[in-house]
Design a protein around this motif. Structure first.
Motif, mmCIF file in Angstrom:
data_model
loop_
_atom_site.group_PDB
_atom_site.id
_atom_site.type_symbol
_atom_site.label_atom_id
_atom_site.label_comp_id
_atom_site.label_asym_id
_atom_site.label_seq_id
_atom_site.Cartn_x
_atom_site.Cartn_y
_atom_site.Cartn_z
ATOM 1 N N ARG A 1 0.924 -1.397 -0.006
ATOM 2 C CA ARG A 1 0.155 -0.030 -0.017
ATOM 3 C C ARG A 1 0.977 1.313 -0.100
ATOM 4 N NH1 ARG A 1 -4.288 -1.779 -2.213
ATOM 5 N NH2 ARG A 1 -5.587 -0.128 -1.365
ATOM 6 N N ASP A 2 2.049 1.081 0.561
ATOM 7 C CA ASP A 2 2.865 2.312 0.653
ATOM 8 C C ASP A 2 3.321 2.919 -0.886
ATOM 9 O OD1 ASP A 2 2.731 2.775 3.320
ATOM 10 O OD2 ASP A 2 4.594 1.547 3.743
ATOM 11 N N ALA A 3 3.654 1.678 -1.571
ATOM 12 C CA ALA A 3 4.291 1.807 -2.917
ATOM 13 C C ALA A 3 2.918 2.303 -3.926
ATOM 14 C CB ALA A 3 4.781 0.743 -3.532
ATOM 15 N N LEU A 4 1.907 1.857 -3.364
ATOM 16 C CA LEU A 4 0.524 2.150 -4.255
ATOM 17 C C LEU A 4 0.366 3.791 -3.947
ATOM 18 C CD1 LEU A 4 -1.965 1.517 -6.058
ATOM 19 C CD2 LEU A 4 -3.076 1.100 -3.831
ATOM 20 N N HIS A 5 0.419 4.212 -2.715
ATOM 21 C CA HIS A 5 0.073 5.521 -2.475
ATOM 22 C C HIS A 5 1.096 6.530 -3.020
ATOM 23 C CE1 HIS A 5 -2.845 3.744 0.633
ATOM 24 N NE2 HIS A 5 -3.341 4.222 -0.260
ATOM 25 N N ALA A 6 2.353 6.080 -3.010
ATOM 26 C CA ALA A 6 3.504 7.000 -3.508
ATOM 27 C C ALA A 6 3.126 7.004 -4.982
ATOM 28 C CB ALA A 6 4.776 6.300 -3.224
ATOM 29 N N ALA A 7 2.821 6.032 -5.659
ATOM 30 C CA ALA A 7 2.850 6.039 -7.188
ATOM 31 C C ALA A 7 1.408 6.781 -7.677
ATOM 32 C CB ALA A 7 2.915 4.557 -7.929
ATOM 33 N N ARG A 8 0.370 6.770 -6.757
ATOM 34 C CA ARG A 8 -0.792 7.151 -7.167
ATOM 35 C C ARG A 8 -0.866 8.754 -7.778
ATOM 36 N NH1 ARG A 8 -5.506 5.041 -3.781
ATOM 37 N NH2 ARG A 8 -5.523 3.676 -5.512
ATOM 38 N N PRO A 9 -0.488 9.715 -7.152
ATOM 39 C CA PRO A 9 -0.231 10.677 -7.697
ATOM 40 C C PRO A 9 0.248 11.217 -9.050
ATOM 41 C CG PRO A 9 0.410 11.161 -5.485
ATOM 42 C CD PRO A 9 0.573 9.643 -6.031
ATOM 43 N N GLY A 10 1.383 10.359 -9.523
ATOM 44 C CA GLY A 10 1.879 10.391 -10.826
ATOM 45 C C GLY A 10 0.965 9.551 -11.962
ATOM 46 N N HIS A 11 0.235 8.548 -11.188
ATOM 47 C CA HIS A 11 -0.610 7.819 -11.827
ATOM 48 C C HIS A 11 -1.584 8.667 -12.617
ATOM 49 C CE1 HIS A 11 -3.338 4.713 -13.028
ATOM 50 N NE2 HIS A 11 -4.188 5.120 -12.313
ATOM 51 N N ARG A 12 -2.263 9.582 -11.680
ATOM 52 C CA ARG A 12 -3.593 10.196 -11.660
ATOM 53 C C ARG A 12 -3.310 11.283 -12.652
ATOM 54 N NH1 ARG A 12 -6.995 10.114 -6.250
ATOM 55 N NH2 ARG A 12 -7.667 8.002 -6.449
ATOM 56 N N GLU A 13 -1.878 11.946 -12.633
ATOM 57 C CA GLU A 13 -1.519 12.821 -13.451
ATOM 58 C C GLU A 13 -1.435 12.493 -15.012
ATOM 59 O OE1 GLU A 13 2.410 15.944 -14.246
ATOM 60 O OE2 GLU A 13 1.855 15.024 -12.078
ATOM 61 N N TYR A 14 -0.825 11.365 -15.049
ATOM 62 C CA TYR A 14 -0.700 10.569 -16.452
ATOM 63 C C TYR A 14 -1.857 10.360 -16.994
ATOM 64 C CZ TYR A 14 0.742 6.976 -19.720
ATOM 65 O OH TYR A 14 1.044 6.311 -20.749
ATOM 66 N N LEU A 15 -2.889 9.713 -16.205
ATOM 67 C CA LEU A 15 -4.174 9.467 -16.729
ATOM 68 C C LEU A 15 -4.831 10.712 -17.199
ATOM 69 C CD1 LEU A 15 -5.776 6.411 -14.846
ATOM 70 C CD2 LEU A 15 -4.707 6.644 -17.038
ATOM 71 N N SER A 16 -4.425 11.768 -16.332
ATOM 72 C CA SER A 16 -5.468 13.138 -16.430
ATOM 73 C C SER A 16 -4.985 13.795 -18.175
ATOM 74 C CB SER A 16 -4.894 13.966 -15.548
ATOM 75 O OG SER A 16 -5.837 13.919 -14.573
ATOM 76 N N GLY A 17 -3.637 13.472 -18.408
ATOM 77 C CA GLY A 17 -3.128 13.709 -19.764
ATOM 78 C C GLY A 17 -3.866 12.962 -20.837
ATOM 79 N N LEU A 18 -3.827 11.719 -20.591
ATOM 80 C CA LEU A 18 -4.611 10.923 -21.654
ATOM 81 C C LEU A 18 -6.157 11.162 -21.575
ATOM 82 C CD1 LEU A 18 -3.112 7.399 -20.668
ATOM 83 C CD2 LEU A 18 -2.176 9.077 -22.564
ATOM 84 N N VAL A 19 -6.663 11.551 -20.712
ATOM 85 C CA VAL A 19 -8.096 12.264 -20.702
ATOM 86 C C VAL A 19 -8.081 13.530 -21.685
ATOM 87 C CG1 VAL A 19 -10.044 13.322 -19.558
ATOM 88 C CG2 VAL A 19 -8.927 11.253 -18.565
#
Length: 94
Positions: free
Chosen positions: A14-32
């Motif tokens: 869960r620590d790795a997941l929460h650390a990666a989540r902001p970058g993941h959401r920024e990445y997907l926002s760009g794809l949106v």
């Protein structure tokens, strides 16, 4: 253009997941913004996430998934990918 649904299950780290989540959401926002992702978000229990992609082909989808911070951050336990033939709803006209 082809529609795909992607369910991504997460590792137990869960620590790795929460650390990666902001970058993941920024990445997907760009794809949106590019029109490549129509919708995305985690399941309510946060065990996995789901996204709807609109891409040229499976190779493009695989490239986008490989570049996702969840993939590069090592928090993907598995993915289920399906090509989706939309026949009803607002996305069907696109």
């Amino acid at each position: 253009m082809i529609w795909f649904t992607v369910e991504t299950t997460y590792t137990q780290d869960r620590d790795a997941l929460h650390a990666a989540r902001p970058g993941h959401r920024e990445y997907l926002s760009g794809l949106v913004e590019q029109g490549r992702v129509a919708a995305a978000g985690p399941w309510a229990d946060d065990s996995a996430g789901f996204a709807v992609y609109r891409v040229a082909d499976r190779d493009e989808l695989d490239r986008l998934l490989a570049e996702d911070p969840y993939t590069t951050g090592g928090v993907v336990a598995g993915r289920t990918v399906n090509e989706w033939k939309i026949v009803l709803g607002s996305l069907a006209a696109q």
